[in-house]
Design a protein around this motif. Structure first.
Motif, PDB file in Angstrom:
ATOM      1  N   SER A   1     -42.765 -43.456-107.248  1.00 56.60           N
ATOM      2  CA  SER A   1     -41.788 -42.784-106.382  1.00 56.60           C
ATOM      3  C   SER A   1     -41.016 -43.751-105.492  1.00 56.60           C
ATOM      4  N   ILE A   2     -41.449 -45.000-105.414  1.00 55.94           N
ATOM      5  CA  ILE A   2     -40.738 -45.969-104.561  1.00 55.94           C
ATOM      6  C   ILE A   2     -39.807 -46.888-105.357  1.00 55.94           C
ATOM      7  N   GLU A   3     -39.712 -46.688-106.645  1.00 56.14           N
ATOM      8  CA  GLU A   3     -38.906 -47.587-107.474  1.00 56.14           C
ATOM      9  C   GLU A   3     -37.438 -47.622-107.040  1.00 56.14           C
ATOM     10  N   THR A   4     -36.841 -46.473-106.771  1.00 55.71           N
ATOM     11  CA  THR A   4     -35.421 -46.437-106.396  1.00 55.71           C
ATOM     12  C   THR A   4     -35.159 -47.155-105.077  1.00 55.71           C
ATOM     13  N   PRO A   5     -35.893 -46.841-103.996  1.00 53.64           N
ATOM     14  CA  PRO A   5     -35.607 -47.582-102.756  1.00 53.64           C
ATOM     15  C   PRO A   5     -35.900 -49.082-102.870  1.00 53.64           C
ATOM     16  N   VAL A   6     -36.940 -49.446-103.595  1.00 49.09           N
ATOM     17  CA  VAL A   6     -37.253 -50.873-103.751  1.00 49.09           C
ATOM     18  C   VAL A   6     -36.095 -51.587-104.451  1.00 49.09           C
ATOM     19  N   ASN A   7     -35.638 -51.031-105.550  1.00 48.01           N
ATOM     20  CA  ASN A   7     -34.547 -51.670-106.287  1.00 48.01           C
ATOM     21  C   ASN A   7     -33.250 -51.684-105.488  1.00 48.01           C
ATOM     22  N   SER A   8     -33.024 -50.668-104.661  1.00 45.62           N
ATOM     23  CA  SER A   8     -31.822 -50.640-103.812  1.00 45.62           C
ATOM     24  C   SER A   8     -31.872 -51.703-102.725  1.00 45.62           C
ATOM     25  N   LEU A   9     -33.041 -51.911-102.163  1.00 44.06           N
ATOM     26  CA  LEU A   9     -33.181 -52.833-101.035  1.00 44.06           C
ATOM     27  C   LEU A   9     -33.429 -54.280-101.448  1.00 44.06           C
ATOM     28  N   LEU A  10     -33.860 -54.499-102.666  1.00 42.23           N
ATOM     29  CA  LEU A  10     -34.283 -55.831-103.098  1.00 42.23           C
ATOM     30  C   LEU A  10     -33.238 -56.926-102.866  1.00 42.23           C
ATOM     31  N   PRO A  11     -31.977 -56.764-103.280  1.00 39.13           N
ATOM     32  CA  PRO A  11     -31.011 -57.864-103.068  1.00 39.13           C
ATOM     33  C   PRO A  11     -30.850 -58.253-101.594  1.00 39.13           C
ATOM     34  N   ALA A  12     -30.754 -57.271-100.713  1.00 40.67           N
ATOM     35  CA  ALA A  12     -30.596 -57.578 -99.280  1.00 40.67           C
ATOM     36  C   ALA A  12     -31.850 -58.243 -98.726  1.00 40.67           C
ATOM     37  N   LEU A  13     -33.013 -57.800 -99.180  1.00 41.76           N
ATOM     38  CA  LEU A  13     -34.258 -58.392 -98.685  1.00 41.76           C
ATOM     39  C   LEU A  13     -34.468 -59.798 -99.233  1.00 41.76           C
ATOM     40  N   GLN A  14     -34.068 -60.047-100.470  1.00 42.66           N
ATOM     41  CA  GLN A  14     -34.162 -61.406-101.016  1.00 42.66           C
ATOM     42  C   GLN A  14     -33.300 -62.363-100.199  1.00 42.66           C
ATOM     43  N   GLN A  15     -32.103 -61.930 -99.885  1.00 45.67           N
ATOM     44  CA  GLN A  15     -31.197 -62.765 -99.088  1.00 45.67           C
ATOM     45  C   GLN A  15     -31.776 -62.986 -97.686  1.00 45.67           C
ATOM     46  N   HIS A  16     -32.267 -61.926 -97.067  1.00 47.31           N
ATOM     47  CA  HIS A  16     -32.836 -62.030 -95.719  1.00 47.31           C
ATOM     48  C   HIS A  16     -34.066 -62.944 -95.720  1.00 47.31           C
ATOM     49  N   GLN A  17     -34.944 -62.750 -96.698  1.00 44.31           N
ATOM     50  CA  GLN A  17     -36.168 -63.555 -96.742  1.00 44.31           C
ATOM     51  C   GLN A  17     -35.847 -65.028 -96.980  1.00 44.31           C
ATOM     52  N   ALA A  18     -34.883 -65.319 -97.846  1.00 40.40           N
ATOM     53  CA  ALA A  18     -34.500 -66.717 -98.083  1.00 40.40           C
ATOM     54  C   ALA A  18     -34.009 -67.363 -96.788  1.00 40.40           C
ATOM     55  N   LYS A  19     -33.226 -66.620 -96.019  1.00 43.23           N
ATOM     56  CA  LYS A  19     -32.708 -67.136 -94.747  1.00 43.23           C
ATOM     57  C   LYS A  19     -33.838 -67.339 -93.737  1.00 43.23           C
ATOM     58  N   VAL A  20     -34.721 -66.364 -93.624  1.00 42.60           N
ATOM     59  CA  VAL A  20     -35.842 -66.456 -92.677  1.00 42.60           C
ATOM     60  C   VAL A  20     -36.754 -67.622 -93.044  1.00 42.60           C
ATOM     61  N   ILE A  21     -37.065 -67.740 -94.316  1.00 44.51           N
ATOM     62  CA  ILE A  21     -37.984 -68.804 -94.738  1.00 44.51           C
ATOM     63  C   ILE A  21     -37.376 -70.177 -94.509  1.00 44.51           C
ATOM     64  N   SER A  22     -36.091 -70.330 -94.795  1.00 46.16           N
ATOM     65  CA  SER A  22     -35.464 -71.645 -94.615  1.00 46.16           C
ATOM     66  C   SER A  22     -35.392 -72.040 -93.144  1.00 46.16           C
ATOM     67  N   SER A  23     -35.371 -71.055 -92.246  1.00 46.15           N
ATOM     68  CA  SER A  23     -35.290 -71.401 -90.828  1.00 46.15           C
ATOM     69  C   SER A  23     -36.641 -71.374 -90.109  1.00 46.15           C
ATOM     70  N   GLN A  24     -37.559 -70.472 -90.505  1.00 48.59           N
ATOM     71  CA  GLN A  24     -38.812 -70.322 -89.769  1.00 48.59           C
ATOM     72  C   GLN A  24     -40.050 -70.792 -90.526  1.00 48.59           C
ATOM     73  N   PHE A  25     -40.023 -70.695 -91.840  1.00 48.46           N
ATOM     74  CA  PHE A  25     -41.195 -70.991 -92.641  1.00 48.46           C
ATOM     75  C   PHE A  25     -40.817 -72.022 -93.708  1.00 48.46           C
ATOM     76  N   LYS A  26     -40.458 -73.212 -93.289  1.00 49.08           N
ATOM     77  CA  LYS A  26     -39.878 -74.202 -94.173  1.00 49.08           C
ATOM     78  C   LYS A  26     -40.777 -74.600 -95.363  1.00 49.08           C
ATOM     79  N   ASN A  27     -42.065 -74.421 -95.270  1.00 49.77           N
ATOM     80  CA  ASN A  27     -42.969 -74.821 -96.355  1.00 49.77           C
ATOM     81  C   ASN A  27     -43.249 -73.717 -97.381  1.00 49.77           C
TER      82      ASN A  27
END
Length: 183
Positions: free
Chosen positions: A153-179
């Motif tokens: 039942s969560i497949e639709t929201p996960v797939n809808s949110l995935l691109p924005a979350l991938q972009q957000h996580q990449a930004k957060v990791i590069s600035s806060q969690f460099k390793n």
């Protein structure tokens, strides 16, 4: 705030932990690299870090996976030993009263999605904000999260949110969690 809400927030006061007072779960940051087919389990270091924190709050080990203080119980659930298999339990998204569960960041994200789809008027924006907040404290395995959502039942929201979350996580990791690798 009632005592239960204060208690769950107190449990999450440990460095590298995260909780949302509406739910009976907390998670801890994982500095390991993510691989798509990882087992979704707490590492020994994560467990020991939280156990030490809970001991400092007056909790005592009552069994191998349960710590207790008065009527408050914190459980480290047994992980699913199958690759790419969900360990989600409905109890994770129940309101916190006296029982809390320590889950991985990926399991926490999955549970947030299940909680959102159970609400008939749930806003995808609110779920996205919760997931972005989780990422800022405890980045999670986005690939595994997407796999766990397939045919659920969560497949639709996960797939809808995935691109924005991938972009957000990449930004957060590069600035806060460099390793840490982004996804």
């Amino acid at each position: 705030m009632n005592a239960s809400v204060n208690e769950i927030l107190n449990l999450a006061s440990c460095k590298d932990t995260f909780a949302i007072c509406d739910f009976a779960m907390l998670t801890i940051y994982d500095d390991n690299f993510f691989v798509r087919n990882d087992y979704d389990i707490l590492s020994l270091g994560q467990r020991q870090h939280l156990q030490k924190h809970l001991l400092g709050l007056g909790f005592k080990q009552s069994s191998g996976k349960v710590m207790q203080k008065g009527n408050i119980c914190v459980e480290f659930p047994t992980p699913n030993r199958l690759l790419s298999a969900s360990a989600f339990q409905a109890e994770f998204i129940a309101p916190f009263r006296t029982h809390a569960f320590v889950v991985t960041p990926t399991m926490f994200a999955e549970a947030l999605c299940y909680a959102a789809v159970q609400q008939p008027d749930a806003e995808l924006d609110a779920l996205e904000l919760q997931l972005k907040t989780l990422i800022e404290h405890c980045p999670f395995n986005l690939e595994l999260w997407q796999i766990l959502a397939i045919n659920t039942s969560i497949e639709t929201p996960v797939n809808s949110l995935l691109p924005a979350l991938q972009q957000h996580q990449a930004k957060v990791i590069s600035s806060q969690f460099k390793n840490k690798r982004a996804y």
